[in-house]
Design a protein around this motif. Structure first.
Motif, PDB file in Angstrom:
ATOM      1  N   GLU A  35       4.716  16.188 -14.490  1.00 12.24           N
ATOM      2  CA  GLU A  35       4.802  15.066 -14.744  1.00 12.24           C
ATOM      3  C   GLU A  35       5.891  14.160 -13.825  1.00 12.24           C
ATOM      4  O   GLU A  35       5.534  13.136 -13.641  1.00 12.24           O
ATOM      5  N   SER A  36       6.749  14.870 -13.423  1.00  9.70           N
ATOM      6  CA  SER A  36       7.800  13.991 -12.711  1.00  9.70           C
ATOM      7  C   SER A  36       8.797  15.119 -11.889  1.00  9.70           C
ATOM      8  O   SER A  36       8.769  16.056 -11.953  1.00  9.70           O
ATOM      9  N   THR A  37       9.582  14.390 -10.859  1.00 11.92           N
ATOM     10  CA  THR A  37      10.617  15.067  -9.935  1.00 11.92           C
ATOM     11  C   THR A  37      11.712  14.329 -10.100  1.00 11.92           C
ATOM     12  O   THR A  37      11.795  13.428  -9.773  1.00 11.92           O
ATOM     13  N   GLU A  38      12.707  15.312 -10.461  1.00 11.46           N
ATOM     14  CA  GLU A  38      14.133  14.695 -10.478  1.00 11.46           C
ATOM     15  C   GLU A  38      14.990  14.847  -9.152  1.00 11.46           C
ATOM     16  O   GLU A  38      14.761  16.023  -8.906  1.00 11.46           O
ATOM     17  N   MET A  39      15.340  14.086  -8.409  1.00  9.45           N
ATOM     18  CA  MET A  39      15.870  13.963  -7.306  1.00  9.45           C
ATOM     19  C   MET A  39      17.329  13.583  -7.278  1.00  9.45           C
ATOM     20  O   MET A  39      17.602  12.469  -8.010  1.00  9.45           O
ATOM     21  N   LEU A  97      10.180   7.676  -0.494  1.00 14.57           N
ATOM     22  CA  LEU A  97       9.855   8.815  -1.463  1.00 14.57           C
ATOM     23  C   LEU A  97       8.649   8.973  -1.998  1.00 14.57           C
ATOM     24  O   LEU A  97       8.138   8.217  -2.510  1.00 14.57           O
ATOM     25  N   ARG A  98       7.867  10.092  -1.694  1.00  9.43           N
ATOM     26  CA  ARG A  98       6.545  10.580  -2.131  1.00  9.43           C
ATOM     27  C   ARG A  98       6.577  11.300  -3.211  1.00  9.43           C
ATOM     28  O   ARG A  98       7.190  12.600  -3.042  1.00  9.43           O
ATOM     29  N   LYS A  99       5.854  11.252  -4.473  1.00  7.60           N
ATOM     30  CA  LYS A  99       5.730  11.829  -5.423  1.00  7.60           C
ATOM     31  C   LYS A  99       4.689  13.310  -4.935  1.00  7.60           C
ATOM     32  O   LYS A  99       3.724  13.157  -4.736  1.00  7.60           O
ATOM     33  N   THR A 100       5.626  14.188  -4.625  1.00  7.26           N
ATOM     34  CA  THR A 100       4.780  15.585  -3.943  1.00  7.26           C
ATOM     35  C   THR A 100       3.825  16.392  -4.904  1.00  7.26           C
ATOM     36  O   THR A 100       2.924  16.911  -4.502  1.00  7.26           O
ATOM     37  N   ASN A 101       4.449  16.663  -6.305  1.00  6.57           N
ATOM     38  CA  ASN A 101       3.884  17.650  -7.101  1.00  6.57           C
ATOM     39  C   ASN A 101       2.708  17.071  -7.947  1.00  6.57           C
ATOM     40  O   ASN A 101       3.143  17.008  -9.086  1.00  6.57           O
ATOM     41  N   ASP A 114      11.507  19.969 -10.590  1.00  5.31           N
ATOM     42  CA  ASP A 114      10.190  19.550 -10.326  1.00  5.31           C
ATOM     43  C   ASP A 114       9.126  20.109 -11.514  1.00  5.31           C
ATOM     44  O   ASP A 114       9.159  20.999 -11.735  1.00  5.31           O
ATOM     45  N   SER A 115       8.182  19.133 -11.699  1.00  2.00           N
ATOM     46  CA  SER A 115       7.335  19.335 -12.634  1.00  2.00           C
ATOM     47  C   SER A 115       6.043  18.675 -12.206  1.00  2.00           C
ATOM     48  O   SER A 115       6.138  17.682 -11.616  1.00  2.00           O
TER      49      SER A 115
END
Length: 277
Positions: free
Chosen positions: A124-128, A200-204, A121-122
């Motif tokens: 810029e993006s979240t890897e799932m 799925l929501r971009k949380t960070n 998680d960062s």
């Protein structure tokens, strides 16, 4: 060659397989020999002179035959019932008809279940890691999906004890999520589809902190500020003295002028008196 008939059914249902001959009302089953076979080699059941002479152990308490149209009934259906069935009818040792029917048995898959696990998680993006799974169905399914209504492919794997056993299917996908997305997973089998979706929501959504200035910039800023403060302090201390010293000189000049002016009339009077004498 005649096109083979196809019958479709589901596990647990009751199905009827049609035969190629119907006994006239003027006759009876006693004048016929009827064989229902599966895959040619296995005799499901057989009748001769109106009596059942053979029945496969897998079909005990699950099959019956209509005595007039010779339809074979099977209930409840099992996956192992898949295959080609053949109805052979003889009268006086002469084959009256010989025809096959193909039975397709399906088992419903469970509604797909989607899970999402964050791997990195960062800002810029979240890897799932996205996983979609379904189980208990037949035949072997195809798994597909969409990402924001755009087709995508899953890395799919299947588990089954045999080619005639229920299947469990699992699909995996690694996504870098930079915005909110909607994922759909579909399991397709024998013309049927089971689907489910996951939002799925971009949380960070964090803000990147500002980069601190270099060390030499900080040092120079401190020196400038310190110099400015010292200059102000010195100015406040010495400037009032210089002003007062200037004021004293001006005052002395004024006093001397007043004294000279005061002495001037006395001198004039003395001069006048001398002149009169």
């Amino acid at each position: 060659a005649l096109e083979k008939k196809i019958v479709k059914s589901k596990v647990g249902e009751k199905v009827s397989l049609p035969c190629c001959h119907e006994i006239p009302s003027s006759e009876s089953l006693r004048k016929y020999r009827v064989y229902w076979q599966k895959n040619i080699t296995d005799v499901v059941l057989a009748y001769s002179e109106g009596n059942m002479i053979s029945k496969h152990k897998r079909y005990w308490n699950r099959t019956e035959m209509d005595p007039w149209n010779l339809t074979l009934w099977i209930s409840p259906m099992e996956i192992l019932d898949n295959g080609s069935y053949q109805c052979v009818v003889q009268r006086n040792s002469v084959v009256v008809c010989d025809e096959s029917v193909i039975l397709y048995v399906t088992a419903d898959f469970s509604k797909p279940h989607i899970t999402a696990e964050v791997s990195t998680d960062s800002c810029e993006s979240t890897e799932m890691v996205i996983t979609c799974s379904s189980h208990g169905g037949f035949p072997k399914p195809k798994i597909s999906g969409t990402l924001n209504n755009i087709s995508m492919e899953w890395n799919a794997s299947w588990v089954s004890e045999s080619s005639l056993s229920p299947y469990n299917v699992t699909g995996k996908l690694v996504l870098n999520i930079t915005k909110d997305v909607n994922i759909t997973c579909s399991v397709e089998y024998s013309g049927s589809v089971k689907s489910t979706s996951l939002f799925l929501r971009k949380t960070n959504d964090c803000t990147v902190p500002p980069v601190p200035p270099p060390y030499n910039v900080i040092t120079a800023s401190i020196i400038i500020v310190t110099t400015f403060i010292v200059a102000i302090t010195l100015a406040a201390r010495y400037l009032p003295r210089h002003v007062c010293s200037h004021c004293c000189k001006c005052q002395d000049s004024v006093e001397e002028g007043v004294k000279e002016y005061t002495k001037a009339p006395t001198s004039s009077k003395g001069t006048a008196e001398t002149s009169s004498v």
